[in-house]
Design an enzyme around this catalytic site. Structure first.
Site, PDB file in Angstrom:
ATOM      1  N   GLN A  67     -32.326 -20.960  -0.505  1.00 24.46           N
ATOM      2  CA  GLN A  67     -32.612 -19.712   0.210  1.00 24.46           C
ATOM      3  C   GLN A  67     -31.771 -18.571  -0.379  1.00 24.46           C
ATOM      4  OE1 GLN A  67     -34.967 -19.393   2.752  1.00 24.46           O
ATOM      5  NE2 GLN A  67     -34.561 -17.196   2.588  1.00 24.46           N
ATOM      6  N   ASP A 120     -40.410 -22.626  -5.499  1.00 28.88           N
ATOM      7  CA  ASP A 120     -40.371 -21.163  -5.362  1.00 28.88           C
ATOM      8  C   ASP A 120     -40.939 -20.473  -6.606  1.00 28.88           C
ATOM      9  OD1 ASP A 120     -39.623 -19.910  -3.045  1.00 28.88           O
ATOM     10  OD2 ASP A 120     -37.465 -20.071  -3.397  1.00 28.88           O
ATOM     11  N   LYS A 171     -39.242 -22.974   7.842  1.00 23.59           N
ATOM     12  CA  LYS A 171     -39.750 -23.777   6.712  1.00 23.59           C
ATOM     13  C   LYS A 171     -39.647 -25.273   7.037  1.00 23.59           C
ATOM     14  CE  LYS A 171     -38.752 -20.171   3.376  1.00 23.59           C
ATOM     15  NZ  LYS A 171     -37.747 -19.533   2.517  1.00 23.59           N
TER      16      LYS A 171
END
Ligand SMILES: NC(=O)c1ccc[n+]([C@@H]2O[C@H](COP(=O)([O-])OP(=O)(O)OC[C@H]3O[C@@H](n4cnc5c(N)ncnc54)[C@H](OP(=O)(O)O)[C@@H]3O)[C@@H](O)[C@H]2O)c1
Length: 299
Positions: free
Chosen positions: A97, A120, A53
């Site tokens: 994460q 997200d 990422k």
């Protein structure tokens, strides 16, 4: 024989558009899109995801930060970091994460992220916006958003008159996928482990989305002739043909079998996977445009 939907190529298109739009924003406003990725602990798979990422963000011309915290970090310390990032003007997107270590309440951490930086799309505000069709101001979770873009490339944006079946009802894939398909006018059914006669239900689908986590569960006789299949599943299975102890990745769909009946299918790897990270970049760019009071590009 079905067309293979090339997720890698479509993801590259998205990333090119992100790069161009980021350069435009920087030139016009002096604002560089910024993303912060937070990782707690040393899970090797998570480390790989986080590194890729960061690399992609730099490729897009973003300001990218990685915050790596030890596994024993307390929930309070993580909340403090997220609050600091919420207030940081250089950061437009925050990604924590998952999974987090067991002693940390992931729900609390996700709800601490500012909805405006929740790239997200897991914050209740964004979940609610997607559920009520407020797509212009929502952040949509990256995997379903990427899957939707693949469907868009095959069938167009308006899915009026088409039946869609989503297999899997998780909060990160199945449910947002259901809402996205509905927002694009498909007639949608969501299936799960308690669904009766799943094969017959799948055979009604013009669009079949598999997000289950069961290797090659969906066979040709589950597929409606001419269907578009999006395989979200990522499963590692033994591959003795590659040598002792070797493995390979497969989806939830038996690709070779289903491709004899469907019109278009995503492969695994190379289908939905690359779209997920591309959509994370797109969401971060959109967050930066919104914070600058500019209309973001559409993907
Ligand atoms: N490509 C990507 O970037 C990406 C991103 C995220 C996830 N994935 C992959 O997508 C898959 C799904 O992920 P997830 O996080 O949504 O998984 P999850 O949270 O485990 O959810 C799986 C869903 O599948 C349903 N299910 C399980 N067995 C079933 C069966 N035999 N028949 C029908 N439904 C069944 C479950 O039903 P119940 O609710 O009734 O238990 C559940 O709703 C996994 O392989 C994951 O690795 C890929």
């Amino acid at each position: 024989m079905a067309v293979t939907i090339n997720g890698k190529e479509i993801a590259e298109d998205v990333v090119s558009k992100v790069k161009l739009s980021a350069a435009k924003l920087i030139e016009g406003t002096g604002i560089t899109p910024g993303i912060a990725v937070v990782i707690v602990g040393e899970d090797p798979a998570s480390q790989v995801y986080v590194a890729s990422k960061g690399k992609k963000a730099r490729e897009c011309g973003f300001h990218s930060e990685q915050h790596t915290l030890p596994a024993e970090t307390s929930e309070e310390d993580l909340v403090t970091l997220v609050e600091k990032l919420n207030a940081d003007p250089l950061i437009h997107g925050i990604l924590v994460q998952l999974p987090l270590p067991k002693h940390i309440d992931s729900g609390r951490i996700i709800q601490t992220i500012s909805p405006d930086k929740d790239v997200d799309g897991f914050h209740f505000i964004n979940v609610g916006k997607l559920g009520t069709g407020e797509l212009d101001t929502a952040f949509v979770p990256c995997t379903p958003a990427g899957s939707m873009l693949l469907i868009d490339r095959v069938l167009g944006r308006d899915l009026s008159g088409l039946n869609a079946v989503v297999v899997g009802r998780s909060n990160i894939v199945g449910k947002p996928m259901f809402n996205l398909l509905l927002a694009h006018n498909a007639t949608v059914t969501i299936a799960h482990s308690k669904t009766k006669d799943l094969a017959a239900l799948c055979r009604t689908a013009d669009i079949l989305v598999a997000a289950v986590g069961r290797p090659q569960m969906i066979k040709a006789d589950w597929v409606k002739p001419g269907a578009t299949i999006i395989d979200v599943g990522i499963n590692r299975i033994p591959a003795p043909e590659r040598g002792e102890g070797k493995t390979r990745l497969v989806g939830d769909v038996d690709f070779a079998d289903a491709a004899t009946v469907a019109a278009a299918v995503t492969p695994v790897p190379g289908g939905v996977g690359p779209m997920t990270i591309a959509m994370l970049m797109a969401n971060t760019l959109v967050a930066a445009y919104r914070s600058a009071g500019k209309t973001p590009p559409r993907f």
